[in-house]
Design an enzyme around this catalytic site. Sequence first.
Site, PDB file in Angstrom:
ATOM      1  N   GLY A 105      -3.581  -4.525  -2.512  1.00 31.07           N
ATOM      2  CA  GLY A 105      -3.662  -5.718  -3.423  1.00 31.07           C
ATOM      3  C   GLY A 105      -2.281  -5.545  -4.391  1.00 31.07           C
ATOM      4  N   GLU A 106      -2.890  -6.113  -5.689  1.00 33.90           N
ATOM      5  CA  GLU A 106      -2.114  -5.861  -6.915  1.00 33.90           C
ATOM      6  C   GLU A 106      -0.662  -6.417  -6.863  1.00 33.90           C
ATOM      7  OE1 GLU A 106      -2.304  -1.737  -8.341  1.00 33.90           O
ATOM      8  OE2 GLU A 106      -4.484  -1.616  -7.845  1.00 33.90           O
ATOM      9  N   GLY A 107      -0.425  -7.431  -5.942  1.00 38.04           N
ATOM     10  CA  GLY A 107       0.808  -7.649  -5.475  1.00 38.04           C
ATOM     11  C   GLY A 107       1.810  -6.855  -4.834  1.00 38.04           C
TER      12      GLY A 107
END
Length: 345
Positions: free
Chosen positions: A319-321
């Site tokens: 996640g987190e971009g």
Amino acid sequence: MNLDDFSDLIERPDSGTRQDAEERRERLTVPPGALGRLDELGEWLSAAQGAVPVRPIEQPRVVLFAGDHGVAKLDVSGRPAGGTHELVRAVLDGASPVAVLARRMGVPVRVVDAGVDCDPELLPADVVRHRVRRGSGRIDIEDALTPEEAEQAVRLGMAIADEEADSGTDLVVLGDLSVGGTTSAATLIAALCGTDASVVTGRGGAGIDDLAWMRKCAAIRDALCRARPVLGDQLELLAAVGGADLAATTGFLLQSAVRRMPVILDGVVSAACALVAQRAAFRAPDWWLAGQVSGEPAQSKALDRMALNPLLDHGVTVGEGTGALLALPLVQAAAAFAAELPEKD
């Protein structure tokens, strides 16, 4: 505020420009089809920019909306409830995957605290200055936000989009930093797709065991009972089962489309917000790309509903971009090919 008003503000990328880009592609020395999906990406960028040949992506930016979710107190996440500030700190310290990748690629990262549950002094003033509230409500038994907070969060996302567009950002890699965010995201997607909790319940970026999965599924089921009565109003839906970070992300996506600023979506959280935004403005998804397959079943449901085909499937679940940022070089390569390959004599 009525999110349906965005439907009149958002136009599709220029179809005439896209046709010109397609005709130019036919004239290039590299045979049509030889570059695969990069041809399609180049034409999409041309239409978004309204330019043939397409301009290079010169000022991309990673934008991460951060927030804690009260539902995490049910132990539905692989991370401890209220731990989002540690994720934010890791990004700011350059110690998270997205920070490492962004540093290597020379892409700036912006973190926006919409609803992190920590003392503001623990994070830089520029990160916390937009905070709507400290954490969001436990969506299985209470609203995530008040109606006023939901509107404030949406307007926050809109303001961030305007700031990015005004500063010259020509493409955004959109992600989230949250604990419990995938539970809220799955609830939104299940509600909007009319499906059961078990169909959308995944194991999150940090991974959970079977017992935690069952708790998460039960929480989504209970939250769905609260979401279905307000399906007719996207703002009420975000207030009931979203959260400050999700509402801000939704506002950001809608205003980015208004400002004709392309966005690469990351995982299930950005997909859920995109689905809410699509419900408000059906043309908005034409301005977005799906960066990657996250492995979350709810993400697949949302992307199918929006007809968005992910660029990558590498099994990246952090996640987190991160996954969306991994897709950025593909988009940049597509722009370079479309602009710089020579035409036939």
